[in-house]
Each structure stands twice: as structure tokens, then as C-alpha cells.
Design a protein around this motif. Sequence first.
Motif, PDB file in Angstrom:
ATOM      1  N   ARG A   1       0.831  -1.201   0.000  1.00  0.00           N
ATOM      2  CA  ARG A   1       0.000   0.000   0.000  1.00  0.00           C
ATOM      3  C   ARG A   1       0.872   1.260   0.000  1.00  0.00           C
ATOM      4  N   ALA A   2       1.942   1.267   0.761  1.00  0.00           N
ATOM      5  CA  ALA A   2       2.806   2.447   0.833  1.00  0.00           C
ATOM      6  C   ALA A   2       3.522   2.704  -0.480  1.00  0.00           C
ATOM      7  N   ALA A   3       3.744   1.633  -1.251  1.00  0.00           N
ATOM      8  CA  ALA A   3       4.524   1.770  -2.476  1.00  0.00           C
ATOM      9  C   ALA A   3       3.678   2.050  -3.711  1.00  0.00           C
ATOM     10  N   GLY A   4       2.344   1.880  -3.599  1.00  0.00           N
ATOM     11  CA  GLY A   4       1.531   2.007  -4.804  1.00  0.00           C
ATOM     12  C   GLY A   4       0.158   2.545  -4.528  1.00  0.00           C
TER      13      GLY A   4
ATOM     14  N   THR B   1       0.731  -8.385  -4.677  1.00  0.00           N
ATOM     15  CA  THR B   1       2.053  -8.087  -5.226  1.00  0.00           C
ATOM     16  C   THR B   1       2.162  -6.576  -5.416  1.00  0.00           C
ATOM     17  N   ASP B   2       3.303  -6.152  -5.875  1.00  0.00           N
ATOM     18  CA  ASP B   2       3.502  -4.715  -6.090  1.00  0.00           C
ATOM     19  C   ASP B   2       2.575  -4.177  -7.172  1.00  0.00           C
ATOM     20  N   ASP B   3       2.038  -5.056  -8.025  1.00  0.00           N
ATOM     21  CA  ASP B   3       1.146  -4.629  -9.102  1.00  0.00           C
ATOM     22  C   ASP B   3      -0.326  -4.648  -8.709  1.00  0.00           C
ATOM     23  N   THR B   4      -0.646  -5.231  -7.550  1.00  0.00           N
ATOM     24  CA  THR B   4      -2.049  -5.362  -7.146  1.00  0.00           C
ATOM     25  C   THR B   4      -2.663  -3.993  -6.905  1.00  0.00           C
TER      26      THR B   4
END
Length: 469
Positions: free
Chosen positions: A105-108, A159-162
Motif C-alpha cells: 500500500r505504501a509503495a503504490g 504483489t507490487d502490481d495489485t
Amino acid sequence: MIALSLAEVSQAVDGALHLTDGAAVTDLVDGSVQTDSRLIEPGSIFVAKPGELTDGHLFAPVAAERGAALLIVERLLDLPVTQIVVTDAVAALGGLAAAVVARVRAAGALKIVAVTGSNGKTTTKNLLRSMLERVGPTVAPRGSFNNQVGAPMTMLEVTDDTRFLVIEMGASSEGAIAHLVRLARPDVGIVLTIGLAHAGEFGDLDATVRAKSEMVTDLLETDVAVLNADDPRVAQMAALTPARIVRFGEYGQVDVRASDLHSGRTGTTFTLHLANGQSAPVVFPVLGEHHVMNALAAAAAAEVLGVSLTDIVAALEATTRAERWRMEVLGGKDDVTVINDAYNASPDSMSAALKTLAQIGTPGRRTIAVLGEMAELGELAGEEHDRIGLLAVRLNISQMIVVGQKARRMHISTINEGSWDGESAYVDTPDEAFELVRSSVHPGDTVLVKSSNSAGLRFLGDRLGDLFS
């Protein structure tokens, strides 16, 4: 799971890291997280949780043999695999899930939706997934992964893409949903219904209301609570949360609603009205008018998350069944329709299924209800089984077939109702029920199979579906 170092995993689960020879705290693990050793693949993380019937630690050697990169255990095992020793493996699983979701969540742009209610959670979750997938990568539970183990397992799949995470939250006691909400920190919390499902565990409806209210009490002012305005117990939760309220329902002043409902053997048609003032006709193939409320809940949450009306309607019209063994339409031979709705049963869902059966039966043909136990009702079990039997009489169901001793009071209550000109039969086993249906069904009949999972009638429904396919 997203890649984390062994040190980061250890910190997330608040455990003591024991490295195997050659391993370092900076080593990354990014395999799947499993509590079932049979699902372990090379690089997986195995969580050895105690179970009701066995202990996950007994299967840790199998996990190691299958290539697990890390074991999360409650006691150090004599195995050549890096291990993290924790006080509580289930709590550690939740801690790891919370850390993974927080990092993504923090990254995307990850948005999280949580769903609870006495009935309809799985259907609503499936509809939401279908809607959100049209916008971006979405993670949602497999089956009914909704408890303190299943919900974190779903969370760990991001994942980072979710872009969207849908979590189904069930509860067997007060505090369970609050715990899951604290782990996931949903942006949108949905409460569907408050009913007698699991009344034996909660004790009474007041306790159920308190438990389900936990979905909204910890939401923030920037979050959204999606509430069923047609259920007074859910509607009153608006006073318990600082979040923005979005109401759905068929009656009164609501933000998302349905009008012009028409139900039949192929589903329900209605007009969907969104909070933004847009509306569109919907041909919803899922059988049962009660599932329209689940569709409204999913549509309300999807609109909040930016899904267009076009995509919402497309998702609804592409959904052919609520879920395996949930109002699943089978058969067709000799115009015999079999409705297999025997994955779960509460007084509310049993009533809704019987009303659907009465509504969609072909004029001049029979409606047959094959009913089993409604489990987890505690001291209310007898009274509620009586009530369902009387409802079948009032709906003029043509024939009842009651299966199993724990459901027998439904049979007794129907035959005691002198005004009913239908028939009721009692059998002990699903095999007997199968033979009775097979020998008595007529072309054009509609057969409903409904019970709690523990009664095992879902397999009877499958057999009947195969018989008339």
C-alpha cells in the motif's frame, strides 16, 4: 508473497530467527505462504499452525522435503531449514500479512475492500472481484477464506502490481472481525446483513450485531462504510463510524438501489441506480432475488473505487452463478431444474431459497424442497427448523423431503399443518433422498437442495444435477 529478507520476516512475525548453514539475515524469500504442507513448492514459507485435529509441526518435515525456504514454528525443529520461532503461529501469520499489505500500500495505489455479514459474503466478494478486475489487478479469496487464517492467506497474495484487495471477513466470536480490520486497514467496509447464522456461537442477535459492527467502528474519516439500509440492524451502524456512509437497498432513501425487479428461472432483471445518478438495466443470471442485494453492495463499493457503470453492469451480466453449491442451477433433462444451494444454510438463507423456489416454479408443475440441517443455531435450532417447515407450507411447496435427524423438526412441523395439501417425507440419509427424488420427480419439476455444509447435501445436489443433465 512479495520479496522480504529473513530479517524483515522475523520482525513482522515478532519471532526468533534461526539460520541454517549458509543462510544470512539479508537473504530474500518470495515464495507462497502455506499452512498445508501438500501445497509447498521450492521457496515457499510453511507456517506450522496447531489445528483442531492435528499439529502442523508434524508436517514440517514434509514441507522441508518439498523445498520450503523457511519454517515459521512455535518450537525449534531438528530440520535443516531456516526457522523463525514464534509464540503463536496464527498470530505470526496475521503479522506477516499486515506487514506485506502495508508495504504494498505504501509503495503504490492499493485499495482494500472488506466484506462481512451473516449471509452473502462470498457472493458479494465474487461480484466485487469481477467488477474490480475490469479496472486493475485484483486479489480476492479462494472459496470462503474468511477467518483468522484464511483472510491473512488472501492478504499475502498481493504483489507490487495489485490494485485492489478484497477480503471476506467472517466471525465466530466478538473481536474476530476487529482483529482482521486492524490487520488489513480497509478503505471500504461492507456490512450486508445481520441474521441468525452462527447464533449458537454468538449467543444472541445483540452479540452478532456487536461483532459485525466491528467492520465499521475502526474505519477512518477518509474511509467509506457501505451499509444495507434495508436491514435496520445494519443501518444503525452509521452512528458507530466516522467514515463516509454509502447506503444500498431497495427501499427508502438510499444511494445505490434497484428498481423494476423481475425474477425467473434464468435469473433476475432490474434497473441499477448508482449514487452518481446514473442508471442502467441489468440482466443478472444469478438465481434468486435475494442476490440482488449482494449485487447492490458490490456495485456501491465498486462505484466508490472508481469503476464505471458500464463495467459494473458487464460484470453482473457475466456472472452465471453466485458460487459453487450456491443457488447453482443444474439439470435440464425433461425440463427438470435442480437448484443446488447446499453449501451453507441459515434461517435467512433457507427462507430466501424457499421463496425463490416458490417464485420460479413452472405453473402446473411441482416444486420439491430437499432440506437438511441448519447448523450452528444453538438453542434456537428447534424453533428455527419449525419456522422453516411452516414457511414451506405457507409458500405451498409441493413436496418436502427432509434429510437427517437434526432436521427432522422441519418434517414434523409441516405434517402438523393441517391446511397444507402437499406432502412431506423424512429420510435418514442423502442416498435415501436421492432414490426418493428419482422415483417421484415429474417432467417440469423444480427441485431445491438446501442445507448447511455439515449435512453433506451439496453432493446430493450434484448427483441429482447429473441425473437430469
